[in-house]
Design a protein around this motif. Structure first.
Motif, PDB file in Angstrom:
ATOM      1  N   THR A 116      23.123 -25.983  14.666  1.00  0.00           N
ATOM      2  CA  THR A 116      23.382 -24.643  14.187  1.00  0.00           C
ATOM      3  C   THR A 116      24.274 -23.925  15.164  1.00  0.00           C
ATOM      4  O   THR A 116      24.597 -24.434  16.253  1.00  0.00           O
ATOM      5  N   SER A 307      22.176 -28.498  11.481  1.00  0.00           N
ATOM      6  CA  SER A 307      20.948 -29.246  11.736  1.00  0.00           C
ATOM      7  C   SER A 307      19.960 -29.147  10.586  1.00  0.00           C
ATOM      8  O   SER A 307      19.245 -30.110  10.294  1.00  0.00           O
ATOM      9  N   ASP A 337      20.700 -31.897  19.261  1.00  0.00           N
ATOM     10  CA  ASP A 337      20.250 -30.518  19.043  1.00  0.00           C
ATOM     11  C   ASP A 337      18.754 -30.429  19.331  1.00  0.00           C
ATOM     12  O   ASP A 337      17.948 -30.240  18.429  1.00  0.00           O
ATOM     13  N   PHE A 340      16.327 -27.507  17.856  1.00  0.00           N
ATOM     14  CA  PHE A 340      16.127 -27.209  16.448  1.00  0.00           C
ATOM     15  C   PHE A 340      14.711 -27.614  16.048  1.00  0.00           C
ATOM     16  O   PHE A 340      14.333 -28.788  16.119  1.00  0.00           O
TER      17      PHE A 340
END
Length: 480
Positions: A116, A307, A337, A340
């Motif tokens: 993101t 994501s 990531d 997330f």
């Protein structure tokens, strides 16, 4: 040092840019083709051509009459310096007598890692407050995207608040959700008939339950009011329709109506990655992975670096029987990531489905850490101790005891307690708690078919009756 990141979200292109600490320069705004051309010392036709064919970072907010194109000087400099030496010499600083320069140029730094906007900002080392950075949003033109029916001009302050709120809810973090609510509420106070701001606020509240711990009964009620107001102002606004579809499916349990409205939102804007993602997620919860997978595929084509989109794609693969592919996708996403939250949800569901209880507990705890829900780690730690000495049944009952304490304080759902009994095949207790959950209209019940904890109940006649009461059609079956 200038740091610049661009990433597309649905119909918007966001550019986040900031100077490193200690750099005294400010980003200079250039308005109009003339100013942009003067910055390079070239003609307006040349910079227009660069914008069309070489990704020159110029912006224009679609649908707002009278707004000239604009750019940021440092953005333009970053574009120039990222081109190869040969392209720079040939195009920006041609030798006397040189022919027409090439127009090819590399993109500004793409969001080539999944994630993101929050992760992209972290990777770039940006803090909009700490370093005085800036965020620029540009709505991308789409032949199928409806224009707002608002006739009253939107005040600049309201528009900037809306853009900031959109950026923040797309981060999908507790802080982002809180900031989006504040920004979008303020935008509506300034311009009460701002349909897009109402729609954005509706979706923010929809996500608040999942990403910030806001109770579903509160979040969805606020979301519905905002979504219906947005549709009243602009029935053709795809985000408003998607937000209401989310509410119909997840809160009111009007399964078919919610799915149909998601389809309408996609018809209004076929290039909305978010609408495709939410539709795919709902199809998975409805026990239709074979329909969800191509929708999730389309969402990922539209936004491969999101994501949340990748999470739903992994879930669709898993429930379609492609477990190895799903695991590889989730593992890659977590490496790229790690902040997330819902990648850990996906991973604990996969681990539980395959009887990998230690991994289930680890990811259950990590999810709670990221979304700031402490009962997850408390239950997981108790479960880990019991698993080591008494196996899965002891694990489930230890987790039940911990979460029951949270339930009695109003910090857990009857649904959470039902999961632990269902996991060990205690149908009577699981169904008793599910009945309590149903009577309390706990929104998590909509996910019963996709949760592997309930697999041992699938052949129980009362389970089938419960599905119908929730709102699933009689022929509904497990997600996978």
């Amino acid at each position: 040092m200038l740091i610049c990141v661009r990433v597309r979200i649905d119909r918007w292109m966001v550019t986040v840019h900031a100077h490193g600490k200690g750099d005294p320069r400010n980003t200079r705004l250039l308005t109009g083709w003339k100013a942009i051309a003067q910055h390079f010392g070239r003609t307006q036709s040349t910079v227009r051509r660069w914008a069309d064919t070489a990704d020159l970072p110029v912006y224009r907010a679609a649908g707002e009459k009278g707004l000239s194109v604009y750019a940021y000087a440092d953005d333009l400099d970053a574009w120039l310096t990222r081109r190869s030496v040969s392209e720079t010499r040939a195009e920006a600083y041609p030798e006397p007598g040189a022919g027409h320069p090439t127009t090819s140029a590399p993109h500004l730094v793409p969001a080539h890692k999944r994630g993101t906007l929050a992760r992209m900002v972290l990777i770039a080392g940006l803090s909009l407050i700490a370093v005085g950075g800036a965020v620029t949003w540009t709505q991308l033109q789409s032949a199928t995207s409806p224009a707002s029916t608002n006739v009253e001009p939107i005040p600049e302050e309201a528009r900037e608040l809306y853009l900031r709120g959109t950026y923040l809810w797309n981060r999908r973090t507790p802080e982002g959700i809180a900031g989006a609510i504040e920004a979008l509420t303020r935008a509506i106070e300034i311009h009460p008939d701002y349909a897009e701001a109402h729609a954005g606020l509706a979706m923010t509240y929809n996500l608040a339950r999942q990403y910030s711990g806001m109770p579903g009964w509160k979040a969805y009620a606020l979301a519905e009011a905002a979504a219906r107001r947005a549709i009243e102002l602009d029935p053709g606004l795809d985000l408003a329709q998607a937000a209401l579809a989310f509410i119909e499916f997840h809160w009111h349990w009007r399964v078919e109506a919610g799915l149909a409205r998601f389809e309408e939102a996609i018809r209004l804007n076929p290039d909305s990655a978010n609408a495709h993602m939410w539709y795919a997620s709902s199809l998975l919860l409805a026990g239709r992975p074979e329909r969800a997978l191509p929708v999730a595929d389309r969402a990922r084509v539209l936004d491969p670096n999101n994501s949340a989109v990748v999470t739903i794609k992994a879930q669709a693969l898993f429930y379609s029987g492609r477990e190895d592919e799903a695991r590889e996708l989730v593992e890659a996403m977590i490496r790229e990531d790690p902040n997330f939250a819902w990648s850990y949800y996906t991973r604990y569901m996969m681990a539980l489905a395959q009887g990998e209880y230690a991994a289930y507990l680890d990811n259950y705890a990590r999810l709670g850490d990221v979304i700031s829900v402490p009962r997850h780690r408390a239950a997981a730690e108790a479960g880990a101790v019991a698993l080591a000495t008494g196996g899965p049944e002891a694990m489930a009952m230890a987790m039940f005891e911990v979460e029951r304490e949270f339930y009695e304080r109003g910090e857990a759902l009857a649904w959470d307690l039902a999961r632990h009994h269902a996991l060990i095949g205690d149908a009577d207790e699981a169904l008793r708690w599910l009945r309590i959950s149903l009577n309390r209209r706990e929104e998590r019940l909509i996910g019963i078919q996709a949760d592997p904890a309930f697999r041992l109940l699938h052949d129980h006649p009362e389970y089938a009756a419960l599905l119908i009461e929730i709102g699933f059609p009689a022929e509904a079956g497990p997600a996978g």
